[in-house]
Design an enzyme around this catalytic site. Structure first.
Site, PDB file in Angstrom:
ATOM      1  N   GLY A 235       0.811  -1.260   0.048  1.00 49.17           N
ATOM      2  CA  GLY A 235       0.014  -0.087   0.216  1.00 49.17           C
ATOM      3  C   GLY A 235       0.763   1.188   0.122  1.00 49.17           C
ATOM      4  O   GLY A 235       0.407   2.350  -0.550  1.00 49.17           O
ATOM      5  N   THR A 464       5.224  -6.713   4.873  1.00 49.42           N
ATOM      6  CA  THR A 464       6.503  -6.412   5.257  1.00 49.42           C
ATOM      7  C   THR A 464       6.948  -7.512   6.349  1.00 49.42           C
ATOM      8  O   THR A 464       8.138  -7.109   6.633  1.00 49.42           O
ATOM      9  CB  THR A 464       6.334  -5.132   6.306  1.00 49.42           C
ATOM     10  OG1 THR A 464       5.354  -5.024   6.761  1.00 49.42           O
ATOM     11  CG2 THR A 464       5.972  -3.821   5.046  1.00 49.42           C
ATOM     12  N   THR A 627      14.262  -9.821   6.153  1.00 50.81           N
ATOM     13  CA  THR A 627      12.865  -8.888   5.827  1.00 50.81           C
ATOM     14  C   THR A 627      13.466  -7.446   6.040  1.00 50.81           C
ATOM     15  O   THR A 627      13.009  -6.655   5.146  1.00 50.81           O
ATOM     16  CB  THR A 627      11.844  -9.267   6.647  1.00 50.81           C
ATOM     17  OG1 THR A 627      11.989  -9.154   8.052  1.00 50.81           O
ATOM     18  CG2 THR A 627      11.014 -10.605   6.320  1.00 50.81           C
ATOM     19  N   GLN A 631      13.447  -4.609   3.014  1.00 52.09           N
ATOM     20  CA  GLN A 631      12.710  -3.094   3.204  1.00 52.09           C
ATOM     21  C   GLN A 631      13.564  -2.277   2.639  1.00 52.09           C
ATOM     22  O   GLN A 631      13.221  -1.389   1.808  1.00 52.09           O
ATOM     23  CB  GLN A 631      12.299  -3.033   4.664  1.00 52.09           C
ATOM     24  CG  GLN A 631      11.042  -3.841   4.829  1.00 52.09           C
ATOM     25  CD  GLN A 631       9.586  -3.220   4.484  1.00 52.09           C
ATOM     26  OE1 GLN A 631       9.420  -2.306   4.815  1.00 52.09           O
ATOM     27  NE2 GLN A 631       9.489  -3.997   3.317  1.00 52.09           N
ATOM     28  N   GLY A 697      10.593   0.245   7.579  1.00 49.89           N
ATOM     29  CA  GLY A 697       9.802   0.591   6.311  1.00 49.89           C
ATOM     30  C   GLY A 697      10.147   1.821   5.559  1.00 49.89           C
ATOM     31  O   GLY A 697      10.265   1.867   4.140  1.00 49.89           O
ATOM     32  N   GLU A 698      10.375   2.902   6.426  1.00 41.94           N
ATOM     33  CA  GLU A 698      10.613   4.176   5.815  1.00 41.94           C
ATOM     34  C   GLU A 698      12.043   4.789   5.446  1.00 41.94           C
ATOM     35  O   GLU A 698      12.294   5.281   4.274  1.00 41.94           O
ATOM     36  CB  GLU A 698      10.009   5.362   6.548  1.00 41.94           C
ATOM     37  CG  GLU A 698       8.385   5.803   5.989  1.00 41.94           C
ATOM     38  CD  GLU A 698       7.316   4.768   6.497  1.00 41.94           C
ATOM     39  OE1 GLU A 698       6.233   5.043   6.052  1.00 41.94           O
ATOM     40  OE2 GLU A 698       7.613   3.781   7.332  1.00 41.94           O
TER      41      GLU A 698
END
Length: 733
Positions: A235, A464, A627, A631, A697-698
């Site tokens: 998303g 994620t 993971t 990311q 994530g960012e």
């Protein structure tokens, strides 16, 4: 904290379900007697809907109903459930009036027996409009600044006076085009009513928030609404909002007494499903001759729609990334005739860091100083905004490690001086940063008589790896193998969990899951010390739980499944909750990193590519390094798109979206992939939570675009301040 599972390479526990097709995405759901909805988008961006020719469409095969302003049921507005809860406003309902504010705004929704029938009827529906003049095509097509937002301003010291007195200064404007999220899975809603209950399958980054919003919109008790989202095909922020199609679908299902499913097309998703808003940013930096920052001023304008006042807070990094006694930010918001923007990966900060890090590069050139050295000389050892120490900051290590692996010491600072054959090499770098946040969270854990453990939380996994890190937490604290741990997410009926946004889900969810594990173990100890139990009469606090079993100080050990079976119990459970606490007043929490980028420019054939990226990122402890690294790698690829390719094009004459498809909206492809080297430092931040984990994530996206822009300048001598940096811009004289 020595760990056996946390911080170790762990395969995704949901990988098999995804590989075999057992993962149930919203679009995969089918229920008996289901209808299909298809929104009808406006074909103007500014005006009024005058009429819809409904009757011919109702006569088409399979068409059951057409909903529009004239027949849509009365509903209620609800506060927006978005990532930044300080920006609370009302969600505009579908078909509220006949005003058209942007190209693609829904004017009706067709409901039919089959998807193809609904789509054909929607395409056939004829609308008549009155098109107003004066549409605003976008921020970058106008000199307007919009209205000032005092809430987004900030001031420290006297930056204006310091700027005037400084011996070295720069003053430049940077612009970023609007971008689309371009996630794999389209927005989708399946709504069904069972008596007085509403059940919604939704592709959402916040099942609990959408559940609350739906209850308010339909004026229902919250316990009568359930939102389900087991798997999401990404998303990047545009599924933090609940968009009008979801409300229209639920309303149609209630009116017709049958389930309705709506899946947006790519064109609808791009027009009415959010985007990163355009920004225009003026940076004024000043330094002394040794490179110490004396003044920083960051004045920004971002765009929003006439429907919803979304604010992309681009100025925040300027106040806290570097040490400077005099700093100020200001923000203006301009309404344009576009669909409503929304958070997109690293909202606000990725845009602000682009401008700031390009400006720092330009200041380094004005000082005749190495860009990395300039950043080192302005290192902030505490949060300049809050005056609090950083909970954990290892940006200096990121600089050193990434520079060494990249070979920065071999950089020739002269423009165009580094060549390999026909290609000119450009080397650039930038700092990466993202805030570390947590939200309140609840969880439940069950120890079962069959030897399995179940953990449940009303958050969701948007791809994620949340399923996996929750399973890792349970396995770490119980000693139960991962394949014996069941994780339930993505249901609003579960204990309330956080949004999947802002890099907060892992840091928020894991402490609550840990609390629930310990509560379940405490309940097991009570059972174990009851009458006729294996540890009758023992002090529950004297029992230890290790490797799936209770043990006393004498060495007696009973596996939890044997204990429950012996007591004729199917399970014991524990509820846990966690929330930010006093640590928020003691420390400032943020993640940092450094990106070093190599570009190759062949002027003979006008070919530009990013050939190499070396990054070091400090996120505390990576719960699952596989993971987490993935990311960052994915964020780097997204950053290449931001830097070189991605732009939503609106017709300057009437503000209609031109490139609302994958053919015309350019994204990074396999051919654009550079060599990527990502290092995750391992410095657990135990002030933040017991696992030392901050979000990931960012942060990987912040800093990539400016590092590319700085490398392009080094190769070509062209300082292009407007993103994306296309070949056409490089070829301009």
């Amino acid at each position: 904290m020595d760990t056996q599972v946390i911080g170790h390479r762990t395969p995704r526990v949901d990988g098999e379900n995804k590989l075999t097709g057992r993962a149930d995405y919203t679009t995969d759901w089918y229920v008996d007697n289901m209808l299909h909805g298809y929104p009808v988008p406006a074909s103007i961006s500014h005006g009024t809907l005058e009429a819809l020719d409904i009757e011919p469409v109702l006569a088409m095969p399979g068409v059951v109903a057409v909903y529009h302003h004239g027949n849509f049921p009365k509903l209620y507005r609800s506060p927006s459930s978005q990532a930044h809860q300080d920006q609370v406003s009302e969600v505009r309902l579908p078909f509220e009036d006949e005003r058209i504010h942007y190209d693609g705004q829904y004017v009706a929704m067709v409901v039919a027996e089959r998807y193809e029938q609904a789509r054909a009827a929607a395409h056939a529906l004829q609308a008549r409009y009155h098109q107003d003049s004066g549409a605003r095509p976008g921020l970058l097509e106008t000199r307007e600044d919009g209205r000032p937002l005092e809430s987004e301003g900030g001031l420290r010291g006297d930056p204006d006076s310091a700027y005037e007195r400084a011996p070295v200064k720069i003053d430049h404007v940077y612009a970023i085009a609007p971008e689309s999220h371009m996630q794999m899975e389209m927005h989708a809603t399946l709504a069904q009513w069972r008596d007085d209950r509403l059940i919604v399958h939704e592709s959402t980054q916040g099942v609990v928030y959408q559940h609350k919003a739906m209850a308010r919109i339909f004026d229902m008790p919250e316990e009568k609404v359930e939102v389900i989202s087991h798997y999401i095909g990404s998303g990047f922020g545009n599924k933090l909002f609940m968009w009008p199609h979801a409300v229209a679908t639920a309303a149609a299902a209630r009116e017709l007494g049958r389930p309705v499913k709506t899946v947006l097309s790519r064109q609808q998703d791009m027009a009415s499903g959010g985007n990163r808003p355009a920004s225009r940013q003026r940076l004024r930096l000043a330094a002394d001759e040794q490179g110490r920052l004396l003044s920083m001023r960051h004045d920004s304008t971002t765009e929003t729609s006439f429907v919803h006042p979304y604010v992309d807070s681009v100025g925040t990094p300027t106040l806290n990334l570097y040490a400077c006694d005099n700093a100020a930010i200001s923000h203006h918001l301009l309404e344009v005739n576009h669909g409503t923007p929304c958070p997109m990966r690293a909202p606000g900060e990725v845009s602000g860091i682009y401008a700031l890090e390009c400006a720092m590069d330009e200041l380094a050139i004005a000082l005749d100083m190495d860009p990395l050295e300039l950043r080192r000389r302005n290192y902030s050892y505490e949060d300049p905004t809050k005056g609090l120490p950083w909970s954990s900051k290892h940006l200096d290590t990121c600089y050193d490690s990434a520079a060494r692996r990249f070979g920065w010491e071999r950089r020739d600072p002269r423009v165009g001086s580094m060549r390999e054959g026909d290609e000119i090499l450009g080397w650039g770098m930038a700092t990466s940063s993202w805030t570390a946040g947590r939200q309140p969270c609840m969880a439940r854990v069950e120890l079962r008589a069959d030897g399995t453990v179940m953990a449940a939380c009303g958050t969701q996994d948007i791809g994620t790896g949340t399923y996996t890190v929750v399973a890792q937490t349970v396995a770490e604290l119980t000693g139960v193998p991962l394949d014996r741990v069941e994780v339930r997410l993505g249901e609003s009926s579960l204990p309330a969990g956080p949004l999947s946004g802002g890099s907060m889900a892992t840091a928020t969810t894991l402490p609550a899951v840990a609390a629930a594990v310990r509560a379940a173990i405490d309940e097991l100890k009570e059972v174990a010390t009851d009458e006729d139990a294996p540890f009758t009469g023992a002090d529950p606090d004297g029992l230890a739980f290790r490797d799936g079993a209770l043990a006393d100080e004498q060495g007696k050990r009973v596996a939890f499944d044997d204990l429950l079976s012996g007591q004729k119990l199917g399970s014991v459970s524990g509820d846990g909750q966690a929330a930010p606490g006093d640590e928020q007043n003691q420390y400032s929490f943020r993640s940092f990193g450094a990106h070093f980028v190599e570009v190759r420019w062949d002027p003979g054939i006008s070919r530009l590519c990013v050939s190499r990226v070396v990054s070091s990122i400090d996120i505390g402890r990576a719960v699952n390094p596989v993971t987490a690294r993935n990311q960052v790698e994915g964020a780097i690829v997204m950053g290449i798109g931001m830097g070189l390719f991605e732009k939503l094009d609106y017709d300057p004459r009437d503000a209609r979206l031109i490139n609302n498809n994958y053919s015309d909206y350019i994204v990074t492809s396999h051919a654009d992939m550079p060599e990527i080297d990502v290092e995750l430092l391992d410095n657990p931040d135990y002030a933040f939570n017991e696992f030392g984990a901050r979000g990931v994530g960012e942060i990987g996206l912040t800093g990539i675009a400016p590092a590319i822009a700085n490398a392009i300048y080094h190769a070509t001598g062209k300082r292009i301040r407007d993103l994306p940096i296309t070949i056409e811009k490089l070829m301009e004289p």
